[in-house]
Design an enzyme around this catalytic site. Structure first.
Site, mmCIF file in Angstrom:
data_model
loop_
_atom_site.group_PDB
_atom_site.id
_atom_site.type_symbol
_atom_site.label_atom_id
_atom_site.label_comp_id
_atom_site.label_asym_id
_atom_site.label_seq_id
_atom_site.Cartn_x
_atom_site.Cartn_y
_atom_site.Cartn_z
ATOM 1 N N CYS A 135 -19.224 72.627 -22.267
ATOM 2 C CA CYS A 135 -19.713 71.991 -23.461
ATOM 3 C C CYS A 135 -20.895 70.946 -23.008
ATOM 4 O O CYS A 135 -20.586 69.878 -22.451
ATOM 5 C CB CYS A 135 -18.655 71.084 -24.198
ATOM 6 N N CYS A 138 -20.681 67.572 -24.568
ATOM 7 C CA CYS A 138 -19.849 66.447 -23.950
ATOM 8 C C CYS A 138 -20.213 66.055 -22.797
ATOM 9 O O CYS A 138 -19.880 64.896 -22.401
ATOM 10 C CB CYS A 138 -18.485 67.229 -23.766
ATOM 11 N N ASP A 139 -20.668 66.796 -22.092
ATOM 12 C CA ASP A 139 -20.940 66.574 -20.438
ATOM 13 C C ASP A 139 -22.388 66.534 -20.128
ATOM 14 O O ASP A 139 -22.691 66.346 -18.930
ATOM 15 C CB ASP A 139 -20.133 67.726 -19.867
#
Ligand code: NAP
Length: 313
Positions: A135, A138-139
């Site tokens: 992701c 997200c990261d």
């Protein structure tokens, strides 16, 4: 455990499930939408959606929030819970068992989406969360000014590689063929981007490091040559596996776990319908998931009316 009875239970809170919820709520079916707290859908992970008609550009989570608000405005009841099993009770009655309730229902729409596929190479399990991510939204931020590797050649890989250029010093796309699968407009942007380069005709054979990722072994599939490639972060976008494990002994799935439906979204089991990426289908897009959801809700409505003897012919 609460025992309740519904006309329709929708499992999944992505675009397919929410759209089904909007249609069912407007049809005044007694409906419950159950969404899992632990599953982050593909759209929620998408930084930017620009091919949903009428909306020029929108982050995935924002589109989902707008859809949810719209569904609530029509009175859709929803709950965060995890469905463990569906079974047939008697006649037309189905039992949906979750972690917290046993709900009886006449119909079910499965809209459970899909989860990212893994590569299955040495080092992968060890470094998930320690340099390997599925992701970018997200990261991505953890890889500021770092060398990032993106694996895959589809829409997700190229779109997310473009997003990752906001953070990485360099983003290298490794793809197993000599050309990409992604939409041409995404390819054009990636080829033009100064931070993106490509290693084509190549597969990642191993992920290396000690506590965290420090590189990969890449093999050229045409000449067999191997390359030790240094990188700090790896983002894998090599496709999706439908979230249908809990259904495998109950309804017909294809070899990849996709639910087989007809064009009315009916599955092999009476009263159970499916919509979105958990289904065997040609094109996985927000707009097609929404289309599936609308059809599934309409079909479920017809089915419930037939069972009740109130169908409008
Ligand atoms: P995808 O289209 O299935 O592409 C997966 C990519 O990973 C392919 O390029 C595939 O290579 C590669 N791959 C698969 N297994 C591999 C392996 N073991 N080793 C190395 N490479 C491997 O998946 P996706 O990109 O996630 O897209 C999924 C669906 O969502 C598609 O229908 C897509 O159109 C849609 N989507 C749309 C948008 C958008 O419209 N903006 C954005 C994201 C996703 P091959 O090409 O050789 O098979």
């Amino acid at each position: 455990m609460k025992n309740e009875t519904y006309d329709l239970i929708i499992i999944g809170g992505g675009p397919a499930g929410i759209t089904a919820g909007i249609y069912a709520a407007r049809a005044r079916m007694k409906t419950l939408l159950i969404e899992s707290i632990s599953v982050m859908g593909q759209v929620m992970m998408t930084d930017r959606i620009e091919n949903y008609p009428g909306v020029a550009e929108i982050p995935g989570f924002e589109l989902i929030e707008k859809m949810k608000t719209q569904a609530q405005s029509f009175g859709l009841e929803s709950r965060q819970d995890t469905v463990k099993n569906i079974s047939r009770m008697n006649g037309e009655c189905l039992l949906v068992e979750t972690e917290n309730c046993r709900c009886e229902t006449t119909s079910v729409i499965v809209a459970t989406g899909a989860r990212p596929k893994k590569l299955g190479v040495p080092g992968e399990e060890k470094f998930i969360g320690k340099g390997i991510s599925f992701c970018a939204t997200c990261d991505g931020v953890f890889f500021r000014d770092k060398q990032i590797l993106v694996i895959g050649g589809g829409d997700t890989a190229v779109e997310e590689a473009l997003f990752l250029t906001k953070f990485g010093k360099k983003v290298t796309i490794v793809h197993r063929r000599d050309r990409l699968r992604a939409a041409k407009i995404l390819q054009e942007r990636a080829f033009e981007h100064e931070k993106i380069d490509f290693v084509l005709d190549s597969i990642v054979e191993e992920i290396t490091g000690s506590a965290i990722v420090d590189g990969v072994v890449i093999k050229n599939v045409k000449n067999g040559k191997k390359l030790n490639f240094k990188c700090d972060g790896i983002f894998m976008f090599v496709g999706w596996t439908p979230n249908t494990d809990f259904l495998k002994n109950f309804i017909k799935l294809n070899e990849n776990g996709g639910i087989i439906t007809d064009e009315e979204m009916k599955t092999s089991e009476r009263g159970i319908f499916a919509a979105g990426d958990c289904r065997k289908k040609l094109l996985r897009q927000v707009v097609t998931a929404c289309g599936d959801g609308a059809v599934a809700a309409y079909s479920a409505g017809q089915f419930v009316d037939e069972v009740k003897g109130t169908v409008y012919k």
